[in-house]
Scaffold this motif. Structure first.
Motif, PDB file in Angstrom:
ATOM      1  N   GLY A   1      -0.915   5.455   6.458  1.00 36.63           N
ATOM      2  CA  GLY A   1      -1.533   6.655   5.904  1.00 36.63           C
ATOM      3  C   GLY A   1      -1.317   6.789   4.416  1.00 36.63           C
ATOM      4  O   GLY A   1      -2.211   7.242   3.690  1.00 36.63           O
ATOM      5  N   LEU A   2      -0.144   6.379   3.929  1.00 31.30           N
ATOM      6  CA  LEU A   2       0.175   6.633   2.520  1.00 31.30           C
ATOM      7  C   LEU A   2      -0.328   5.544   1.587  1.00 31.30           C
ATOM      8  O   LEU A   2      -0.565   5.797   0.406  1.00 31.30           O
ATOM      9  CB  LEU A   2       1.695   6.775   2.362  1.00 31.30           C
ATOM     10  CG  LEU A   2       2.293   8.027   3.016  1.00 31.30           C
ATOM     11  CD1 LEU A   2       3.797   7.946   3.005  1.00 31.30           C
ATOM     12  CD2 LEU A   2       1.830   9.282   2.282  1.00 31.30           C
ATOM     13  N   GLY A   3      -0.456   4.315   2.101  1.00 31.73           N
ATOM     14  CA  GLY A   3      -0.932   3.245   1.222  1.00 31.73           C
ATOM     15  C   GLY A   3       0.045   3.028   0.071  1.00 31.73           C
ATOM     16  O   GLY A   3       1.264   3.066   0.241  1.00 31.73           O
ATOM     17  N   ALA A   4      -0.498   2.865  -1.130  1.00 32.88           N
ATOM     18  CA  ALA A   4       0.324   2.498  -2.290  1.00 32.88           C
ATOM     19  C   ALA A   4       1.274   3.620  -2.706  1.00 32.88           C
ATOM     20  O   ALA A   4       2.257   3.385  -3.410  1.00 32.88           O
ATOM     21  CB  ALA A   4      -0.582   2.134  -3.451  1.00 32.88           C
ATOM     22  N   VAL A   5       1.012   4.846  -2.280  1.00 31.54           N
ATOM     23  CA  VAL A   5       1.854   5.975  -2.685  1.00 31.54           C
ATOM     24  C   VAL A   5       3.296   5.766  -2.244  1.00 31.54           C
ATOM     25  O   VAL A   5       4.242   6.225  -2.896  1.00 31.54           O
ATOM     26  CB  VAL A   5       1.306   7.282  -2.049  1.00 31.54           C
ATOM     27  CG1 VAL A   5       2.185   8.464  -2.411  1.00 31.54           C
ATOM     28  CG2 VAL A   5      -0.115   7.506  -2.483  1.00 31.54           C
TER      29      VAL A   5
END
Length: 2046
Positions: free
Chosen positions: A166-170
């Motif tokens: 869900g967050l990916g690169a974050v």
């Protein structure tokens, strides 16, 4: 449950439920919510959001089970993503709190887990919206993991995976922490946690660059560690991680700034090196080699190696096929290097080497076989070939160098062997897969594939030699044209290099392998090869003793060749049987004394040779018994037996021989044992009864004194367990895609699996179903498995007392051993005993007295409580077999009691699992459970065990057992269904997902329950619907399970539900579930998906297809299939899957699914299906086929363009199918044929272009096949010109169907032409390559069929255009003339028979069509002579095309006719019954050889009928006039020797008279026809029967054969009887009509014969008295007919059969029955009418072949039938036409009445009486009351008229009859129907003109006055219409005729009557203008008649005129007023005579 369907939880309802129902209710509500939320409006959600969140979060505290917590989490996430996100932070905080809680009690655990899951889904769905909160969450979760148990770690890993997603690169700040946590979990002791960690890391590497850059090494090492001690799921998950990371490392481009300084690009070599390290050194790290590694003691653990192997495959698959193509040589050299001498550790022991070789083979197979298209595979094969050449050079160098420095080279040679084995095996598999598509590869001399393989056949290592032989076998199976060539080459080398041991073994392996390939090559090998091989084998065996250095090799080679030769089957072997039996007899000593002397002589070497030889001989005999069962006559068995006792004696002496001569004999003696056991097991036990005791002793020893501590359970037991029970043992024994390498993990450490070098004799055997290469086990193990099999056979045949001793001995031997050794013995003993129980059950034997049963029980009980789960499984099966063999209910109940007692007392897992399974199996073979008491007890105990949460194993086994009991109890189980269902649901909702085995057993239980409920599930009662909901709920829980096998169970449960209650299964969600799993990495899940689809599309194909496409369009984020459903639909996706899939069963299911879809949808989605097929076929058309179109003739160059346009447009667009395999393309071509077939059933518009275009304009959605004709031709063309022979055959078949179906479709734009004409260049181009010299015969044969169909279809009428295809047939005819000797010796002789007959059949078809066309054209000409010029012109066209075709054939007819006759002669010999076999010519026939007689037979059966018809036509066109063959000039290169019947030059005169030759030919054709028609098999093709009847028609069309059959009455009667039988057994009207035509001709022949006899008798006795003339014809002087001898009788029988079948009312027996008396008229079908008419024609001819007396006997029958037909079918038709049958019966009546017999002296009076009776019958028909309304008076009146006119006067002039006839005419004249009146006038017209006054006068007197009166009345009533007008005209004609026939004195009076009538018809000028058409025409007609009559009878005319002025005035005004118009009208009238054609037809009879 319906109450759960609401947006908010229905809490009142919920609170009233019990504990378990609550959880079901909640789950159902959550399921409903999951579907509801996405489709609810945002406003509604916001309104209820607060309450919903409360309800959902409160569920977290309720300790939800695994499926429930997942659904709560999903729903919360969806709720927040569609509604407001305000309170989401509170929810997250709440979850975190729950996780932080210090409560560690088990009851609180589910709440914690639910919170973890919830966080995962919230972050996955909302992702970055949640801002920075994730750091705390992740920290919190990781902290909780430190002291979590395995379930917690599992859920945390999955949750982290979701958070990362869900967050990916974050999420970068947390990456390192998560990485650390996942690292520790990747080596967790729980396998489920390892899998979850692998998934988490896989998600992490998407963003965490360090994983595939700086930390790459440590990640890789970590993965290797994770493989240690892993299970299949872990290996799958971790290898996916490892492969993906390495692929990522290799392809990554971007380098983030932060890591720039320490980031370097990694090269392919380095990646490979990393993987290689794991493969070779395992997980011990790179440089930190531990002590024992350096000492070289430890070897890599197998699971690491297998895991790394899978990682290689994932790595290559991730990078894709194109990458592999580009980097293949580097990849290949690395992979092969894994087993090379540079890493001696990996291959230090033979087992390790075999294991590594398997892994390497697997990598190559999965990448080269799975990722590359055909072109790339050919390139790969070249690379592999290069590798083989390189290694070959190394070996050569090592072998040739004899100087001392290179002593180490020998090690090199042996070390290179493994690389060679892998390379050869892959090369073989590659070519095997490519099939004939590999032809260009083998023809490419620069690669030298064959040279490479053959060059390593003499490699020093035996495994290389064997694999090279196997590789040759693969090449031979793929390219059958190479079999003979390779055999010759190997035999030649074998003979040349007899003195080299390597060459002798190597080439004999190769020959044996090639012989094994022959049964896979339908075209076979030349028969003579068998003889050559037998001779070579004998030489080797005889010369073995000459040179001791190679005696072992020669002996082995000789027997190997003989054993392999046996696989060719009885036809070949029977010729070599005596020599083989002699060798067999000589190989064993003839008496025990000789054996003793043998023992005293010799040393270990001679014994080794002896044992090798004898083992080989045993193997050869075993091969003979298995492959040539047909030759095992009693006599042969007697000759096989003598050496057996001696072989058994040697077996008993083996141990002592081994002791005396040392251990070197150990292997040979083991092999000897093995082979002897195998042979005895296939021989009938009766044959070696005497040796039972001796053999049993040895068997017991083999089973109980195991050699070495090898655990053989994994290959001994699975075949003895029930396949259902094996599911308990986990994925290791289930089929997976990785079975080939996973197998070595199952087998335990001591065995790596089978390999060819363990048993060279397996090289010619058929490979087991799933293997690509034989994998015989090591001899030590093979002996044990052979011993268990043989023990089973012998034990079931020995005396019962003896059995007890054997069992006790076995039990003792188990007691005496300890530890692992004891387990091995127990295992062998149980296997053996289980086998014997199987045999006893099969032969319905009994086990024996009580003691035997007791021992047996002890034996099995011991195994039931063994530690080995596999042994427990086998023991449970044994338990069931024991109950089956004893088959006594008390005994079975006793067994059950034993288990009950055990289960009540035992607490250990082992006995609880064993006995619970035993309970389930017990009644398996007793026809199910019959006692409710037993059932209740079982269910009670198993319920308890299945809830034992401390041991998942016990739960799984108990539930599995329960599923068996549900199945066995059937309807008895109904009382338990509800409690069982709630138990299953409760467990599904609470058992943790990590216990997959429990879930799988639950799935099986649910499946069994659904089956038990069956169709009841459709019911609507409350209980049924509750049960149904529970079932669906259970399926839903299983569908959500992460384990693929549980999902597979869910799918099969839903499939069952869909079968029983289709309305209640939600099809769209089921289809979406299927599409998602279509490309799963689990084979069993894919199988379940396709099996389910196969069932669904049988009922609802269109819906399934729509749902699939709809699903992809909505495409939720978690569905990204590997297949492109959006573009090509589910159908295309399945085709794509079919192309990639290697599992046979799955492929079969996919094909069936597609076939069902095609059947139900192809017509509606025509373009779509055709495009799919075209895409698949066109994807291969890049091998440009235009080259094969030759452009020699000038006129062709213009037309060739069509063909090149078809292939050369290279569309670079994206192809949905890239490089499909040839088998997929063949399937696509078959689909095209099916589509055409479907369209044919769907309607005529598909084959009518005008209609199709009209309907397409009306509705553009309509689609018709004919509009796609260009595509069909193009597809057929592409397939027919491919490299693959299979595809060429399919392409030609498609072309054939297209030509046949579309030949008659006209081209609307060019009238007179057909639509196919424009494609003639393409058809020619598609056919030409099939006639190239190197084409296989089956392709050429098919092409001949297409040629003849094309020429015969009449599409092309211009002879010049036809010549192209015709030329191909001519070229093949030249080949046929060369005869069977000149055929290339590549294939079996029967293939040249096939080709020759195909050519002759094709020519026959063309000739038949040409003759028919010419006949039709000449008929048309005769017809057109009556018509106008235009018809003649059009006739000229047709006749020119017909004669053009005939001219084309005519040139070769001389040759063809001889070949046809020769073929028929062969056929006549081949259909002789077997007892005449000795009389067949020894050298065979013209086109077949004596040895291949069986193979040739089907080809003759296939083509004889058309050849017969063509020959008959040819003989009749030459009228049986024989031309000297040398005078007939043929245009062929060499004359064909005429083959006369079975000619034998010594006994026959050298020249036959033409009469004899003709007679022979006549009898040949007649004989074949009668033989076939006598008893055509029920499957005989209609075409054959019809062709045969047509041949007989043609034969009897000319006088000479008719004279033969006319003169031979017996022959005629026999033929008629055969035809009668045919008519009785075949319903087809075409066959019956053809048969009747033959009957007519036979009768005609008999008539000619009788006439001829009468004529010659009159000539001879001309001067004598007439009285003395002998009577000719049947019935002689007495009139008697003898049934069976009489032609007349036979004919009558046959006609009656036809008539009564069509008109049952004719049967006097039936007429009395009430069914028929209703007297309703049956209108016959058109065919029926034609049959009845044909039968009547025959009937009327019968009297002509009788003597006068004979004719009197048959006449009543014939009259009865003719008048019967008239009576039954004389019905008025709408158009006034006469029914066909009536016309025929009148014609027949006329024939009879005018028969000479009616006037012959001897029969006259009898005939007169009978004919009068017949007339009375006809008159009586009239008077039958009640039928008046539909009886046709016209027909009956015509019949009366026929009587009056055709019979002699004395029949009808008798007064009473005459009166009645006149009465009928009177009645008819007064008819109201103008048509009837008109017909009546016509009939009277003919009667009035009868020359005999006595006949005509009474009628004239009675009827003329009333005619005149009626005509006078018309003055008042003028005619209204044409019909009335015609009546008046006919009446006038009758009167005019009357005037002509009247005598002078009455004439004036008649004229005076007629004229006033005529004048009254005239109109004056005024009236003429206003008159109707009818009155005008009447006026003209009257005027015309007056003009004629006036001058004729001028005196009467004048007198009348003068006496009546009014008449005169009227006449004059009419003449004047119409002078002009009359002229015009008269001219018109002359042209257009007034009769309508129908009248012509009717007056024909008179």
């Amino acid at each position: 449950m319906e109450l759960a369907h609401s947006l908010l939880l229905n809490e009142e309802e919920y609170n009233q439920l019990g504990e378990y129902q609550k959880s079901e209710f909640i789950f159902e509500w959550l399921r409903f919510l999951e579907k509801l939320l996405p489709v609810t409006s945002r406003a509604d959600i916001r309104e209820n959001q607060k309450k919903l969140v409360e309800q959902l979060t409160s569920l977290l505290n309720n300790a939800p089970g695994p499926p429930t917590r997942r659904l709560v989490a999903k729903n919360l996430a969806v709720l927040y993503s569609t509604g407001d996100t305000f309170s989401v932070y509170q929810t997250i905080e709440k979850c975190n709190e729950l996780i932080r809680s210090k409560d560690d009690s088990p009851s609180y655990l589910p709440t914690k887990l639910a919170a973890v899951v919830c966080l995962g889904y919230l972050y996955k769905k909302l992702g970055r919206i949640l801002g920075n909160s994730f750091t705390d969450t992740v920290g919190n979760v990781l902290k909780a993991m430190k002291n979590a148990e395995s379930q917690g770690r599992y859920e945390i890993m999955l949750s982290l995976q979701n958070i990362l997603k869900g967050l990916g690169a974050v999420a970068i700040p947390c990456h390192r922490d998560i990485y650390k946590a996942a690292r520790s979990c990747l080596t967790d002791r729980s396998m489920a946690v390892r899998c979850a960690a692998a998934k988490c890391l896989l998600e992490l590497q998407n963003e965490a660059v360090f994983m595939w850059s700086t930390d790459l090494d440590s990640v890789v090492t970590l993965c290797f560690k994770s493989f240690e001690g892993s299970n299949y799921d872990v290996r799958l998950a971790v290898s996916k991680l490892l492969g993906t990371i390495l692929a990522r490392a290799l392809t990554s481009k971007q380098t983030p700034a932060s890591t720039k300084h320490n980031f370097r690009r990694i090269s392919l070599e380095e990646v490979m090196e990393l993987l290689g390290t794991g493969f070779l050194r395992g997980s011990s790290g790179f440089l930190r080699a531990s002590g024992d590694m350096l000492k070289g003691t430890s070897s890599v653990s197998r699971d690491v190696r297998v895991g790394v192997t899978q990682a290689y495959v994932v790595f290559a698959s991730t990078l894709g096929g194109q990458w592999l193509e580009r980097n293949f040589s580097a990849f290949l050299s690395h992979i092969l290097d894994l087993v090379s001498q540079s890493h001696p550790k990996a291959i230090q022991s033979q087992m390790d080497a075999i294991g590594c070789r398997r892994c390497v083979s697997f990598i190559l197979r999965a990448t080269v076989g799975g990722l590359l298209g055909e072109k790339a595979q050919i390139a790969a094969a070249k690379e592999i070939c290069q590798a083989i050449w390189k290694l070959k050079k190394v070996v050569d160098a090592a072998m040739s160098d004899s100087n001392l420095e290179t002593r180490i080279t020998n090690a090199d040679v042996t070390a290179s062997q493994h690389v060679l084995v892998c390379a050869l095996q892959e090369l073989g598999s590659l070519i095997h897969g490519l099939g004939t598509t590999a032809a260009p590869l083998l023809q490419d001399s620069s690669t030298g594939v064959l040279e490479a393989v053959i060059s390593v056949i003499i490699h020093p290592s035996i495994s290389v030699r064997l694999t090279a032989a196997w590789c040759l076998r693969c090449i031979a199976v793929a390219l059958p044209s190479y079999v003979s060539l390779l055999l010759d080459r190997c035999i030649e080398r074998l003979s040349a290099l007899k003195s080299s041991p390597e060459a002798v073994t190597g080439y004999s392996f190769a020959v044996a392998a090639l012989l094994g390939a022959v049964k896979h090559c339908p075209l076979g090998i030349p028969h003579g090869k068998g003889k050559v091989i037998m001779t070579v084998a004998e030489e080797l065996l005889c010369s073995a003793s000459q040179n001791s250095r190679i005696s072992v090799q020669r002996t082995q080679a000789g027997w190997l060749l003989i054993a392999a030769l046996m696989t060719l089957g009885p036809a070949v072997v029977q010729h070599h049987l005596p020599r083989m039996l002699l060798l067999w007899k000589c190989v064993f000593p003839s008496s025990p004394k000789d054996l003793e002397t043998e023992k005293t002589r010799g040393d270990s070497f001679t014994w080794q040779v002896t044992l090798e030889g004898r083992a080989g001989a045993l193997c050869a005999i075993k091969s003979f018994v298995s492959h040539c069962a047909g030759l095992l006559t009693d006599e042969v068995v007697q000759r096989l037996l003598p050496p057996l006792p001696s072989a058994v004696d040697l077996l008993t002496q083996l141990s002592s021989i081994c002791k005396s001569y040392g251990n070197s004999l150990k292997t040979s003696s083991t092999v000897y044992r093995h082979k002897l056991y195998e042979l005895l097991a296939v021989l009938p036990p009766k044959t070696y009864e005497g040796s039972f005791c001796a053999v049993l002793k040895e068997l017991v020893a083999d089973l109980t004194i195991p050699d070495g501590q090898i655990d053989a359970s994994t290959f001994l037991l699975p075949p003895l367990c029930h396949e259902d029970d094996l599911l308990l043992l986990g994925p290791l024994l289930q089929e997976t895609d990785h079975r080939f390498i996973e197998e070595q993990l199952v087998l335990g450490n001591s065995v790596a699996g089978g390999s060819l070098e363990y048993d060279p004799y397996s090289i010619y055997e058929k490979v087991a179903k799933r293997d690509s290469i034989p994998k015989p086990l090591p001899p030590v193990l093979s002996v044990v498995s052979a011993a268990t099999r043989l023990f089973g056979v012998i034990f079931s045949h020995i005396a019962e007392t003896h059995r007890l001793q054997v069992l006790e001995q076995l039990l003792n031997s188990i007691k005496q051993t300890k530890g692992s050794r004891q387990q091995t013995v127990q295992l062998n003993v149980v296997s053996a005993f289980s086998t014997s129980l199987k045999h006893l059950a099969n032969c319905k034997g009994s086990l024996g007295p009580e003691e035997v049963k007791r021992s047996a029980l002890t034996l099995v009980m011991g195994a039931l409580e063994s530690n080995n789960p596999l042994l427990r499984c086998a023991a449970a099966e044994c338990w069931a077999r024991l109950a089956q063999v004893v088959s006594d209910s008390a005994f079975a109940a006793g067994l059950a009691q034993v288990s009950f007692d055990k289960l009540k007392s035992a607490r250990d897992v082992v006995s609880r699992t064993g006995h619970s399974l035993a309970l389930g199996c017990l009644y398996r073979y007793l026809g199910g459970i019959g006692s409710t008491q037993h059932l209740n007890a079982c269910v009670g105990i198993l319920y308890t065990l299945s809830q034992d949460s401390t041991s998942p194993d016990v739960q799984a086994w108990a539930l599995h057992s329960l599923s068996l009991i549900v199945d066995l109890a059937g309807p008895l189980y109904h009382v338990h269904v509800e409690p069982t269902l709630s138990l299953i649901l409760m467990l599904l909702l609470t058992v943790p997902p990590t216990y997959t085995e429990v879930h799988q057993s639950l799935g099986r239980c649910l499946n069994a329950l659904i089956t038990t409920l069956g169709p009841e599930l459709q019911g609507s009662s409350a209980t049924v619907s509750a049960l149904r909901t529970s079932c669906l709920l259970g399926c839903a829980v299983m569908q959500d399970n992460p384990d693929c096998l549980v999902q597979a169970q869910a799918i099969s449960c839903l499939q069952q539900l869909h079968m029983f209650a289709p309305r209640h299964v939600n099809l769209s969600s089921l289809v979406s579930c299927l599409c998602v799993n279509l490309c799963s990495s689990y084979l069993l899940l894919r199988r379940a998906v396709v099996a389910c689809l196969r069932q669904l599309v049988q009922r609802e194909a269109a819906e399934v297809s729509e749902y699939a496409v709809a699903l992809v369009k909505e495409s939720r984020e978690d569905f990204t299939p590997d297949i492109n459903i959006r573009e090509i639909g589910l159908e295309g996706a399945l085709l794509g899957l079919l192309d990639k899939e290697l599992d046979q069963r799955l492929c079969q299911d996919i094909k069936e699914t597609l076939s069902h879809m095609l059947t139900s949808m192809a017509v509606e989605k025509l373009s779509f299906w055709l495009k799919l097929c075209k895409d698949v076929l066109a994807a291969s058309a890049d091998f440009n086929t235009v080259a094969s179109i030759d452009t020699t003739q000038e006129e062709e160059t213009a037309k060739v363009d069509d063909a090149s346009i078809l292939t050369s447009e290279s569309d670079e667009r994206f192809h949905p199918f890239s490089n499909p395999r040839w088998s997929t393309r063949v399937f696509a071509a078959e689909c095209v044929c099916k589509i055409i077939n479907q369209c044919e059933n769907a309607g005529s518009a598909h084959f009518d272009i005008t209609l199709a275009q009209e309907r397409k304009q009306r509705d553009s959605r309509d689609d018709f096949l004919v509009l796609h004709l260009a595509d069909l031709i193009r597809m057929a063309f592409m397939a027919a010109t491919d490299h693959s022979d299979q595809l060429r055959l399919s392409g030609l078949q498609t072309l054939l169907i297209v030509v046949r179906k579309f030949a008659a479709v006209p081209e609307p734009e060019f009238p007179g032409h057909v639509i196919l004409e424009q494609y003639q260049a393409n058809v020619g181009a598609a056919l030409r390559p099939a006639f190239a010299p190197e084409t296989p015969p089956d392709v050429t044969a098919k092409a001949c069929q297409v040629c003849s169909a094309w020429i015969a279809s009449g599409v092309v009428s211009d002879p010049n255009d036809l010549r192209r295809v015709h030329q191909l047939l001519v070229s093949s005819l030249v080949k046929v003339q060369a005869g069977k000797e000149a055929q290339g010796q590549q294939y079996n002789e029967s293939t040249s028979t096939m080709e020759i007959l195909a050519v002759l059949k094709a020519w026959a078809e063309v000739y038949i069509v040409a003759v028919e066309k010419q006949k039709n054209a000449s008929d048309a000409q005769n017809h057109s002579l009556k018509n106008t010029k235009s018809v003649e012109e059009s006739y000229r066209d047709t006749s020119s095309s017909a004669s053009g075709l005939l001219d084309l054939v005519q040139a070769d007819l001389g040759t063809l006719s001889k070949l046809w006759l020769a073929a028929l002669q062969d056929f006549a010999l081949l259909i002789l019954p077997s007892e005449y076999a000795s009389q067949l010519p020894a050298e065979g026939g013209t086109f077949y050889t004596a040895e291949t007689i069986e193979n040739a037979r089907p080809h003759y059966y296939n083509s004889w009928a058309l050849i017969l018809y063509a020959t008959a036509l040819w003989l009749t066109t030459t009228g049986f006039i024989v031309v000297d063959p040398d005078e007939g000039v043929t245009n062929l290169s060499r004359p064909v020797t005429p083959t006369t019947m079975c000619q034998d030059s010594s006994t026959r005169p050298s020249v036959k008279s033409p009469e004899d030759v003709n007679t022979d030919r006549f009898h040949l054709i007649l004989g074949i026809s009668v033989e076939f028609l006598c008893s055509p098999r029920s499957d005989a093709a209609m075409e054959n029967i019809i062709a045969c009847l047509h041949a007989l028609q043609a034969l009897f069309d000319v006088p000479w054969p008719r004279s033969k059959i006319g003169g031979d009455q017996e022959l005629g009667v026999e033929l008629l009887n055969v035809l009668h039988r045919l008519i009785l057994t075949r319903e087809s009207p075409d066959i019956q009509l053809a048969a009747l035509e033959v009957v007519r001709l036979i009768l005609f022949a008999a008539q000619e014969h009788v006439k001829e006899k009468r004529r010659s008798a009159e000539v001879d006795d001309g001067a004598a008295e007439k009285e003395t003339l002998p009577e000719f014809g049947e019935g002689k002087d007495t009139g008697g007919l003898v049934p069976g001898k009489s032609l007349v009788f036979a004919t009558l029988e046959l006609c009656v059969c036809i008539l009564v079948r069509q008109l049952p009312q004719l049967n006097p027996k039936l007429t009395c029955s009430p069914a028929v008396q209703s007297g309703k008229h049956l209108l016959l079908s058109e065919d029926g009418s034609r049959l009845v008419s044909a039968a009547l024609v025959i009937l009327s001819d019968v009297p002509a072949i009788c003597s006068p007396e004979g004719s009197v006997s048959v006449l009543p029958t014939i009259l009865y039938l003719i008048i019967g037909v008239l009576k039954e079918t004389a019905v008025k038709l709408q158009d006034g036409q006469l029914p066909l049958t009536v016309a025929a019966s009148l014609q027949a009546l006329k024939g009879l009445l005018s028969s000479p017999m009616a006037r012959a002296e001897k029969s006259r009076t009898a005939w007169t009486d009978l004919l009068r009776s017949a007339l009375v019958t006809v008159l009586d028909c009239w008077d039958q009351d009640g039928l008046q309304q539909q009886r046709d008076e016209v027909s009956l009146l015509t019949a009366i008229t026929v009587f009056i006119l055709s019979s002699s006067p004395e029949v009808t002039t008798i007064e009473c009859l005459q009166k009645r006839c006149i009465e009928k005419f009177k009645i008819t004249l007064d008819s109201k129907d103008p048509f009837v009146q008109c017909k009546c006038y016509q009939l009277l017209h003919s009667i009035f003109q009868h020359p005999n006054k006595t006949v005509s006068y009474p009628y004239i007197h009675s009827l003329a006055p009333s005619i005149v009166r009626k005509l006078q009345e018309t003055e008042k009533a003028k005619p209204e219409n044409a019909a009335e007008l015609q009546v008046i005209q006919e009446g006038i004609k009758v009167l005019t005729a009357l005037i002509a026939t009247a005598e002078e004195e009455h004439r004036a009076h008649l004229v005076a009557c007629l004229l006033p009538i005529l004048i009254s018809f005239l109109l004056d000028e005024n009236a003429l203008g206003s008159a109707t058409n009818a009155t005008k025409n009447l006026h003209e007609f009257a005027l015309q008649n007056l003009m004629q009559i006036g001058p004729q009878y001028s005196s009467v005319f004048k007198k009348l005129m003068s006496s009546s002025p009014t008449m005169k005035a009227r006449l004059e005004s009419a003449v004047k007023g119409n002078q002009e118009s009359i002229k015009v009208k008269t001219a018109k009238h002359a042209k257009n005579p007034g009769k309508s054609s129908s009248i012509q037809l009717k007056t024909n009879f008179l």
